[in-house]
Design an enzyme around this catalytic site. Structure first.
Site, PDB file in Angstrom:
ATOM      1  N   ASP A 145      -4.476   2.313  -4.620  1.00 17.61           N
ATOM      2  CA  ASP A 145      -3.010   2.315  -4.525  1.00 17.61           C
ATOM      3  C   ASP A 145      -2.500   1.037  -3.864  1.00 17.61           C
ATOM      4  O   ASP A 145      -1.427   1.019  -3.267  1.00 17.61           O
ATOM      5  CB  ASP A 145      -2.533   3.546  -3.735  1.00 17.61           C
ATOM      6  CG  ASP A 145      -3.085   3.570  -2.314  1.00 17.61           C
ATOM      7  OD1 ASP A 145      -4.064   2.845  -2.043  1.00 17.61           O
ATOM      8  OD2 ASP A 145      -2.533   4.303  -1.470  1.00 17.61           O
ATOM      9  N   ASP A 200       0.857  -1.189   0.000  1.00 16.70           N
ATOM     10  CA  ASP A 200       0.000   0.000   0.000  1.00 16.70           C
ATOM     11  C   ASP A 200       0.895   1.241   0.000  1.00 16.70           C
ATOM     12  O   ASP A 200       1.839   1.337   0.789  1.00 16.70           O
ATOM     13  CB  ASP A 200      -0.899   0.001   1.242  1.00 16.70           C
ATOM     14  CG  ASP A 200      -1.888   1.146   1.228  1.00 16.70           C
ATOM     15  OD1 ASP A 200      -2.931   1.016   0.566  1.00 16.70           O
ATOM     16  OD2 ASP A 200      -1.603   2.174   1.876  1.00 16.70           O
TER      17      ASP A 200
END
Length: 407
Positions: free
Chosen positions: A323, A280
């Site tokens: 993301d 992440d």
């Protein structure tokens, strides 16, 4: 009528003529001149009948020869139609372009089977060249694949004509420049073009010129193959879209799930381990908010490229959405091997990324999980996700944590 039947008819006619001659000779020995009128008249009439029969026989023979030729041509036409039907059926189930190319040369070689020293090859486009992907024919005895893999760079003018889809007959295959083929041969070039898309060519060559019926059959084969290649390309594109992220080109959640199932099955057979890294990006939302989504998309593409360079060819990198990225590591000996990859990922993402003249700070939090004999794909992803949140809690600019280690 058979040869024996025709011979029997001729022998019968000759026998009748011989018997008439013997009767006439016998009659002449016993009767005077006036007595000759009846047998001569009978003989003349019989001769006329025999002559008519002989003429009719000759006419029938010619008719039969023409009929034999027509039947032979019809049989050959039926054989060609059957070949095209069989190849067409095979093309409907061909899994990829390689299978289509193999069927193409198989069909062309079958159509050319009665032609001496025939050869069929498929040339597929590869950047500015063509490459031989399949070959078959009587010259190769149907087994020699030595031509496969050879590269051809046809003249620009010839390539333009091929890409237009026009069937071309060339006097010497040297114009095309396929290595390993006798350059004195003439050739028929059959472009594989559908809706302006150029998929290559089928080249048919023989020591003798190809007659019109054979050319038409080859052109029909060309159409079948071109449509099959177009279908295979469409299927591949739809599959790619279904299994890949359109922004980064990485595998999506569906592909990752499929690869994890396969990797875990192999790991159970070999006694190895599968590692999963959930990645992440830190601070991604402010970049989107301040520089816009285009800058954010560029950042995601750059990170995707860096992740791909951190792993081996047999490993899989994917984007789960937003993301979040994931890496599936196969054939690991232990947890330490997965940890080393996680370190490389953290270091690679931490390097500044320049987008539209702006140097963007980037960092990643990485969670690591490794399989055991009973692991399931969703379970491994949950473990890696939990470890990733553990890494985020460290509040470092980039860190990784291993599930179950307490780190």
């Amino acid at each position: 009528m058979s040869v024996n039947g025709r011979l029997f008819t001729w022998v019968s006619l000759v026998a009748v003529g011989g018997i008439d001659s013997l009767l006439l000779a016998h009659w002449g020995d016993r009767h005077g001149v006036r007595g000759w009128v009846v047998p001569v008249a009978a003989l003349v009439l019989n001769g006329l009948v025999l002559a008519r029969q002989a003429v009719s026989l000759r006419v029938h023979e010619k008719t039969l020869r023409r009929l034999d030729g027509t039947l032979a041509a019809l049989r050959k036409s039926m054989v060609r139609d059957q070949i095209l039907a069989d190849i067409g059926t095979g093309l409907l189930t061909a899994a990829d372009t390689t299978a289509v190319h193999e069927l193409a040369v198989e069909g062309a070689a079958a159509l050319l089977a009665d032609t001496s020293d025939a050869l069929a090859v498929v040339l597929a486009p590869d950047v500015d060249e063509l490459v031989v992907t399949a070959a078959a024919g009587t010259e190769l005895d149907g087994t020699d694949t030595g031509l496969v893999g050879r590269r051809v760079a046809p003249p620009a003018g010839l390539r333009t004509l091929m890409q237009s889809g026009e069937v071309l007959g060339i006097g010497s295959i040297a114009e095309l420049g396929v290595p390993g083929i006798d350059s004195t041969r003439s050739a028929l070039i059959l472009p594989l073009v559908v809706n302006g898309r150029f998929f290559g060519v089928i080249v048919a060559t023989s020591e003798r010129s190809l007659h019109a019926e054979l050319r038409r059959a080859l052109e029909t084969l060309r159409t079948q193959v071109a449509l099959a290649l177009d279908g295979a390309a469409l299927t591949a594109e739809l599959t790619r879209r279904a299994l890949h992220d359109p922004l980064t080109g990485l595998g999506n959640r569906a592909l990752i799930g499929e690869r994890m199932v396969q990797a875990l099955a192999r790991a159970r057979r070999t006694g190895s381990r599968v590692g999963v890294l959930l990645i992440d990006l830190n601070g991604f939302k402010p970049i989107n908010d301040t520089l816009g989504h285009e800058a954010g998309d560029e950042l995601l593409r750059a990170v995707a490229g860096r992740l791909t360079h951190c792993v081996r060819l047999e490993d899989t990198v994917g984007r789960l959405g937003g993301d979040e990225f994931v890496v599936v590591l196969e054939d690991l000996p232990d947890l330490a091997a997965a940890a080393r990859v996680a370190e490389r990922v953290v270091e690679a993402v931490a390097k500044p990324i320049v987008v539209d003249g702006h140097e963007l700070p980037a960092s990643a939090s990485v969670g690591v999980a490794i399989s055991n004999d009973a692991s399931l794909p969703d379970e491994l992803l949950r473990q890696a996700d939990s470890a990733m949140y553990t890494a985020k809690k460290t509040r470092k600019t980039g860190a990784f944590a291993i599930w179950g280690s307490g780190v």
